[in-house]
Structures are given as C-alpha cells and as structure tokens.
Design a protein around this motif. Sequence first.
Motif, PDB file in Angstrom:
ATOM      1  N   MET A 146       0.849  -1.198   0.000  1.00 34.07           N
ATOM      2  CA  MET A 146       0.000   0.000   0.000  1.00 34.07           C
ATOM      3  C   MET A 146       0.885   1.248   0.000  1.00 34.07           C
ATOM      4  N   TYR A 174      -1.749   6.593  -1.133  1.00 35.05           N
ATOM      5  CA  TYR A 174      -3.070   5.992  -0.912  1.00 35.05           C
ATOM      6  C   TYR A 174      -3.462   6.104   0.558  1.00 35.05           C
ATOM      7  N   GLN A 175      -2.509   5.856   1.450  1.00 38.77           N
ATOM      8  CA  GLN A 175      -2.783   5.968   2.873  1.00 38.77           C
ATOM      9  C   GLN A 175      -3.194   7.397   3.238  1.00 38.77           C
ATOM     10  N   ASP A 195      -0.975  -0.104  -9.029  1.00 37.90           N
ATOM     11  CA  ASP A 195      -1.572  -0.597  -7.789  1.00 37.90           C
ATOM     12  C   ASP A 195      -2.262   0.516  -7.031  1.00 37.90           C
ATOM     13  N   THR A 196      -1.642   1.687  -6.982  1.00 35.44           N
ATOM     14  CA  THR A 196      -2.251   2.824  -6.279  1.00 35.44           C
ATOM     15  C   THR A 196      -3.521   3.282  -6.979  1.00 35.44           C
ATOM     16  N   ALA A 243      -5.474   1.561  -8.929  1.00 34.90           N
ATOM     17  CA  ALA A 243      -6.499   0.533  -8.746  1.00 34.90           C
ATOM     18  C   ALA A 243      -7.113   0.607  -7.357  1.00 34.90           C
ATOM     19  N   ARG A 244      -6.293   0.815  -6.346  1.00 42.44           N
ATOM     20  CA  ARG A 244      -6.799   0.913  -4.967  1.00 42.44           C
ATOM     21  C   ARG A 244      -7.693   2.141  -4.794  1.00 42.44           C
ATOM     22  N   GLY A 251     -10.909   1.524  -6.431  1.00 35.68           N
ATOM     23  CA  GLY A 251     -11.596   0.478  -5.679  1.00 35.68           C
ATOM     24  C   GLY A 251     -12.417   1.017  -4.518  1.00 35.68           C
ATOM     25  N   LEU A 252     -12.132   2.239  -4.100  1.00 38.51           N
ATOM     26  CA  LEU A 252     -12.911   2.867  -3.029  1.00 38.51           C
ATOM     27  C   LEU A 252     -14.362   3.116  -3.438  1.00 38.51           C
ATOM     28  N   ARG A 309      -7.087  -4.408 -14.401  1.00 37.75           N
ATOM     29  CA  ARG A 309      -5.786  -3.768 -14.573  1.00 37.75           C
ATOM     30  C   ARG A 309      -5.255  -4.047 -15.975  1.00 37.75           C
TER      31      ARG A 309
END
Length: 434
Positions: free
Chosen positions: A1, A5-6, A186-187, A189-190, A193-194, A202
């Motif tokens: 992660m 994103y965090q 990845d970021t 997509a995350r 994804g929210l 992807r």
Amino acid sequence: MSQLYQEIIEKKAPIAVIGLGYVGLPLALAFAEKVRVIGFDINSKRIAMMRQAIDPSGELPSTDFEGKDILFTDKIEDLQQARFYIVAVPTPVDRHTQPDLRPLLSATETVGKVLKKGDYVVYESTVYPGCTEEDCVPILERLSGLKACRDFKVGYSPERINPGDKEHTLRTIVKVVAACCPESLDTVARVYGLVVDAGVHRAPSIKVAEAAKVIENTQRDLNIALMNELSMIFDKMNINTYDVLEAAATKWNFLRFVPGLVGGHCIGVDPYYLTYKAKAIGHYPEVILSGRGINDRMAAHVAKRVVQLLLEEGHDLRTAKVLVAGITFKENVKDIRNSKVADLVHELQSFHLNVSIIDPHAESEEVEEEYGLKLSAAPEGPYQAIILAVPHNEYKAWQEKELKALLQPAGVLIDLKGIWRKIAEKVSCRYWSL
C-alpha cells in the motif's frame, strides 16, 4: 500500500476532479463519500449551481450532494492542495470530424501548473491510443518541470458513464485502470476500488486502456450502422425492420441492435478518434469509416423519406406542418450534445417545411444556443406529419387519442424507433419507421 493511498484514505491528501459534467460530477461525489475531494470546473455558473446541490446536467438529485466532503471551485489555486488529479473533460470532434483536444489540453495545462513531486494524474477522457503519453504528458512535464514516472505518476481509467442509466452506474461497472508502472497501477487501482463495487480490471498499459475504451463505442456504432443499412433495404422491400428484428432475436446468439439516429458524445464521436490515429499511422480504416458514413447520413435519409411520404399523401410542402417529438441525443435525458435530431430538423427546413419541436427534457435556451432552433412549449396541431425522434417515456405513453388529436387525417406518422407501430393501425395515417 503506497504512502499516497494511505494519505488519501486518511483525508490528508485530497483528490481533485477536473471537469464536472456527466462524468466528473458523479465521480467526484462518489469519492467525496470516502475521502476529501476538490471539484474543479472552469464554468463558474455550473460551480454556483453545484454549491447549491444542483446538478447542471439534471442527472443527480440534490440528495446525492448531502454529507459529501467536497469543495466546488473554479479557482486554480484551490487545486494546489490536491495530490491525485483526475481529468474528466469532454473530447469532442470539430466540424471536420477531427479530434478536438482543446478541452483536454487546457485541463492538462491547468494540472501542470499545480503539479508537485509525488502527485498522480489520471485521465478519464476518451482519446485515441497514445494520446495520454504523447500529447498530455509532455505538457505536464513542461509546465511542472518534473519528469513523468520518476517525479509524478500518470494513469488512465476510461469513463463508462451512461447518461440516464440508473442500473449501470459508476459503482456497478467494472473500471479499467492503467498506469505508467506497476507501483502506480496498484495505487490507481486501490483508489478507484474505493468507489467501484464491481471491481477493477488492470490493463497492461495506458495504450491498451485507451484502445479498449475507444473500441467499445466503435463496435456499437458499426452494429447500429448495419441495422440502419438493413432498414434502408427492408424499406424498399416494404418490410418492417422491427418485425424482422423480433423474429431474428428468437435465435440465442442474435445481437439485438436497432436502427436510429446515432448522436451523443460517445458513439457518434469516439470512432473518429480511432480513425484519426489509424490514418496517422498509415492505415485507412474502411469498415469503421463506412459505418460512420451510414450513420452520419441517416438524418438526411429520414428527411427525404418524410418529404416523399408527404407528397405521396397529397400534402403541399409549402403549407405542411411537421411536429418533431424529442431533440435530446437519447431518451429520458436532457443531454443534447451532438444530437442528430437537430440535423434532421435542419434537413426538413431545407425543404421549406414548417417544423415545430417539443421535448420535455431539453433546455430551450441550450437548444437555441447550440443549434439555432426554438422549442415549442406544447404541440399545436393538427400536423401533416409527426416524427417520434426520441422515445421519451412521455411519448411512449401517447395512445390513439393523443395521436388523432395532433395528426391531420391522412397525415404521416414517422416512428424512428418503432414504438407506436401497434397503435398506428388505429389511427388514420400513413405509418413509417426505420
């Protein structure tokens, strides 16, 4: 992660959505349920409306604005605090059907002026393969002084918004995502994804994602073009196309497309982005352009048939009154972008017909500004011809009584979508559909 994103989910780093139209506004509001959002648009009147919980496009109720962590602004300074930028501006074509990238490049310049090291820029606008990396990234690099992928990340996630569709929404449609490297993918997509319950796909590269989007509507365009050509053939054979489609649809693998006017901001536009790029790399896209040609000529074809039918029924074109029901690009929406009904009206007017237009969804001022056409508040019959151009629910509800009140005996009923063909038998008229 990733750290970014965090920070996004902890509401330390806002997401900015640039362009708050049919695509950008629902996306911004969806994110604003979970994270901080800056909604940016250059149209100050639209911003004022959204601050009052009004969707200028008429798609979203005021309740969708409630409890959202969002700042609506037209000031570029407010964008400086964002870390994840999503560009969702229109990508139209000009009058020569060439891609008009001005809105996209202008939005890119806006982002480039506030871009910081570690930021992300994701494009949702429909473009030809290569546009993001070849046309947009150089602007971001030039204005920010940063290097893509090294100093900031770039992604692409094509929009799949369908105006007026309450079933297939942002949350329920799989979101295609792509980015410039595995870490940034990845970021991206995350983050999506929210708000996308259906999940994300992807794509292996930005070009693949761009190509996937542009062929979605190209495929639909070609299938509709086939139906339009079939309708011309069946018309000469005195066969109703919709009767044929009903019979053919009994086979399990028959694809149910119907003829019609192909307008709007997607199906009638996106194929030109692909054909532009194809020709630029030395390939002439015969099939795609053939389908586009058929669909672009449909308004003239319908107008010609209206005139022929009026003459066959003995009506004087100099005094004939024609009612066109519907001018939006599709049913039950207020969106008039690239409406081919406007082309139909102009074709009819070229024969000196007296044409009236009604539409319960379209904004009268917008129609006049965009197409130079006036909407009538209500129909004032009797008419020698009625054209059901857009099957809004209000027109689907019309029955024999309403049609008889509006249509002169021995009048002509033009039903582009075959909606009235069952009740037309009860009305004293000449009936025609695509």
